[in-house]
Design an enzyme around this catalytic site. Structure first.
Site, PDB file in Angstrom:
ATOM      1  N   GLU A  90       0.818  -1.212   0.000  1.00  0.00           N
ATOM      2  CA  GLU A  90       0.000   0.000   0.000  1.00  0.00           C
ATOM      3  C   GLU A  90       0.853   1.265   0.000  1.00  0.00           C
ATOM      4  O   GLU A  90       1.982   1.271   0.494  1.00  0.00           O
ATOM      5  CB  GLU A  90      -0.917   0.003   1.232  1.00  0.00           C
ATOM      6  CG  GLU A  90      -1.967  -1.088   1.165  1.00  0.00           C
ATOM      7  CD  GLU A  90      -2.874  -1.125   2.372  1.00  0.00           C
ATOM      8  OE1 GLU A  90      -4.042  -1.520   2.218  1.00  0.00           O
ATOM      9  OE2 GLU A  90      -2.438  -0.777   3.489  1.00  0.00           O
ATOM     10  N   CYS A 114       8.113  -4.259  15.293  1.00  0.00           N
ATOM     11  CA  CYS A 114       7.767  -3.245  16.306  1.00  0.00           C
ATOM     12  C   CYS A 114       6.378  -3.605  16.858  1.00  0.00           C
ATOM     13  O   CYS A 114       5.435  -3.818  16.085  1.00  0.00           O
ATOM     14  CB  CYS A 114       7.756  -1.851  15.691  1.00  0.00           C
ATOM     15  SG  CYS A 114       9.324  -1.423  14.910  1.00  0.00           S
ATOM     16  N   CYS A 117       2.955  -1.765  15.879  1.00  0.00           N
ATOM     17  CA  CYS A 117       2.713  -1.487  14.464  1.00  0.00           C
ATOM     18  C   CYS A 117       1.913  -2.603  13.801  1.00  0.00           C
ATOM     19  O   CYS A 117       2.305  -3.771  13.847  1.00  0.00           O
ATOM     20  CB  CYS A 117       4.061  -1.318  13.761  1.00  0.00           C
ATOM     21  SG  CYS A 117       3.924  -1.192  11.972  1.00  0.00           S
ATOM     22  N   GLY A 155       7.372  -1.677   5.699  1.00  0.00           N
ATOM     23  CA  GLY A 155       8.758  -2.115   5.615  1.00  0.00           C
ATOM     24  C   GLY A 155       9.756  -1.150   6.221  1.00  0.00           C
ATOM     25  O   GLY A 155       9.439  -0.019   6.559  1.00  0.00           O
ATOM     26  N   SER A 187      12.876   7.044   6.074  1.00  0.00           N
ATOM     27  CA  SER A 187      12.824   6.749   7.510  1.00  0.00           C
ATOM     28  C   SER A 187      13.537   5.438   7.815  1.00  0.00           C
ATOM     29  O   SER A 187      13.763   4.603   6.931  1.00  0.00           O
ATOM     30  CB  SER A 187      11.367   6.660   7.976  1.00  0.00           C
ATOM     31  OG  SER A 187      10.825   5.429   7.590  1.00  0.00           O
ATOM     32  N   LEU A 210      12.130   6.816  16.789  1.00  0.00           N
ATOM     33  CA  LEU A 210      12.779   6.769  18.103  1.00  0.00           C
ATOM     34  C   LEU A 210      11.861   6.131  19.153  1.00  0.00           C
ATOM     35  O   LEU A 210      12.169   5.095  19.703  1.00  0.00           O
ATOM     36  CB  LEU A 210      13.163   8.214  18.491  1.00  0.00           C
ATOM     37  CG  LEU A 210      13.767   8.489  19.858  1.00  0.00           C
ATOM     38  CD1 LEU A 210      14.923   7.567  20.163  1.00  0.00           C
ATOM     39  CD2 LEU A 210      14.214   9.944  19.933  1.00  0.00           C
ATOM     40  N   HIS A 211      10.775   6.778  19.465  1.00  0.00           N
ATOM     41  CA  HIS A 211       9.685   6.263  20.306  1.00  0.00           C
ATOM     42  C   HIS A 211       9.979   6.028  21.780  1.00  0.00           C
ATOM     43  O   HIS A 211       9.053   5.867  22.572  1.00  0.00           O
ATOM     44  CB  HIS A 211       9.074   4.984  19.714  1.00  0.00           C
ATOM     45  CG  HIS A 211       8.710   5.102  18.258  1.00  0.00           C
ATOM     46  ND1 HIS A 211       8.200   6.258  17.713  1.00  0.00           N
ATOM     47  CD2 HIS A 211       8.829   4.218  17.228  1.00  0.00           C
ATOM     48  CE1 HIS A 211       8.001   6.074  16.414  1.00  0.00           C
ATOM     49  NE2 HIS A 211       8.381   4.869  16.100  1.00  0.00           N
ATOM     50  N   CYS A 332      -0.170   6.414  10.236  1.00  0.00           N
ATOM     51  CA  CYS A 332       1.125   5.840  10.581  1.00  0.00           C
ATOM     52  C   CYS A 332       0.993   4.479  11.278  1.00  0.00           C
ATOM     53  O   CYS A 332       0.288   4.355  12.272  1.00  0.00           O
ATOM     54  CB  CYS A 332       1.822   6.835  11.505  1.00  0.00           C
ATOM     55  SG  CYS A 332       3.503   6.432  11.808  1.00  0.00           S
TER      56      CYS A 332
HETATM   57 FE1  SF4 Z   1       8.549  -1.181  12.723  1.00  0.00          FE
HETATM   58 FE2  SF4 Z   1       8.137   0.377  10.532  1.00  0.00          FE
HETATM   59 FE3  SF4 Z   1       8.314  -2.274  10.287  1.00  0.00          FE
HETATM   60 FE4  SF4 Z   1       6.184  -1.196  11.449  1.00  0.00          FE
HETATM   61  S1  SF4 Z   1       6.794  -0.970   9.286  1.00  0.00           S
HETATM   62  S2  SF4 Z   1       7.316  -3.017  12.174  1.00  0.00           S
HETATM   63  S3  SF4 Z   1       7.116   0.550  12.531  1.00  0.00           S
HETATM   64  S4  SF4 Z   1       9.955  -0.900  10.981  1.00  0.00           S
END
Ligand code: SF4
Length: 344
Positions: A90, A114, A117, A155, A187, A210-211, A332
């Site tokens: 997407e 993560c 996500c 990704g 990113s 960062l988070h 996001c």
């Molecule tokens: Fe982490 Fe980005 Fe992968 Fe989601 S898409 S798991 S935030 S690296």
């Protein structure tokens, strides 16, 4: 069939020679692919008919239209594409008053895991090619309106760095699209080998996810921390000059009570001390259907504003990024298309 989209000028010159065309036809091919952006060899009117036929026999242009589209009530559009290897990915088009940004995917799914996500819950389904990345840029109906590009879709871009760098080269080269690299932001969660190449081999902006400033807490939500600690990422960033055109920013999703306290604000101050950077605070989007993310909650608006003001007051330019496309799962960390889920 070999795909042409994503080839450099030198490679296109070799392609021209391979079908009996003069070397200079490589430049014409680049113009048809990257400036005029044709989708059919028959439209390449300054290339001989025989040359076009031979090209069509051996090569594919690599353009495919999106197979589905969803439009948010705020005007954000999410497009679904099928990659060269048959995976579903997407992209998100975000129109604003003075700009129009496309958020592109660089992998089908993601292996970084993560925990907050939704894309991460898909698992990894393969790398995208340079053609897959460029096709997202060129084949959306709004392509001509684009002013900015962010590599923040599905990704980890720095885990597919060859394809990412090549796509940036095509977009920014004089023989390609001629974009300023300042229109492009890539990113990363801090995958150091790829981040280093990004820093050394192109001039686009860089955004690090960062988070959390504390290693143990960050490792709990982002497994990458155990391999490439954020302190090492920041040390690497300090070796580069951020005072001129190029910009480093940190993405910071705000989780209520988990990373938005005074302790975290002071941790950020310590971690980023002296680095010329900015922070983008992002509201966490609670997913209606995904119980695996149920432990995460968004910070309140008041707490995000407090964090923004604290960081701004200590000299770190900090903004709260406006949430876009939440109603179509385009915001996001929400990219998780159902076709890919069905394949999983
Ligand atoms: Fe982490 Fe980005 Fe992968 Fe989601 S898409 S798991 S935030 S690296």
């Amino acid at each position: 069939m070999v795909t042409l989209l994503g080839k450099t000028l030198t490679e296109l010159q070799d392609v021209a020679i391979s079908v009996g065309l003069p070397r200079y036809a490589g430049k014409q091919l680049a113009e048809w692919l990257y400036v005029k952006r044709v989708t059919d060899f028959s439209d390449m009117s300054n290339i001989s008919l025989k040359g076009r036929e031979k090209l069509a026999e051996q090569y594919a242009i690599g353009r495919t239209a999106p197979i589905a589209e969803a439009v948010s009530r705020d005007g954000t559009k999410k497009y679904l594409f099928k990659s060269e290897n048959g995976e579903y990915i997407e992209s998100v088009f975000i129109p604003e008053d003075d700009r129009a940004t496309l958020c592109v995917s660089t992998q089908a799914g993601c292996k970084m895991g993560c925990r907050f996500c939704m894309t991460g819950t898909l698992g990894f389904h393969g790398q995208l090619t340079t053609a897959d990345i460029l096709n997202q840029v060129f084949s959306i109906p709004d392509s001509a309106a684009l002013t900015n590009l962010v590599y923040m879709g599905e990704g980890e871009p720095c885990d597919n760095i060859d394809a990412v760098l090549r796509s940036v080269e095509v977009l920014s080269a004089a023989w390609g699209c001629g974009w300023s690299p300042k229109r492009i932001t890539v990113s990363s969660v801090g995958y150091i080998p790829g981040v280093k190449r990004l820093l050394d081999e192109c001039d686009c902006h860089v955004a690090i996810s960062l988070h959390n400033p504390f290693a143990a807490e960050r490792a709990d939500i982002m497994p990458i921390e155990k391999v490439y600690p954020i302190e090492q990422v920041v040390s690497l960033l300090r070796e580069y000059d951020w005072t001129h055109q190029r910009r480093i920013s940190f993405e910071y999703i705000c989780f209520g009570g988990q990373n938005d306290t005074m302790r975290h604000a002071q941790g950020l101050r310590h971690l980023l001390k002296g680095l010329d950077c900015r922070i983008n605070l992002i509201r966490f989007h609670e997913s209606p259907d995904n119980s695996t993310l149920a432990e995460f909650h968004s910070s309140t608006s008041e707490q995000m504003e407090w964090l923004r003001d604290y960081l701004t007051n200590i000299g770190i330019t900090t903004t709260i990024r406006r949430s876009r496309g939440e109603d179509i799962l385009a915001a996001c960390g929400m990219l998780v298309n159902s076709l890919q889920q069905d394949k999983s």
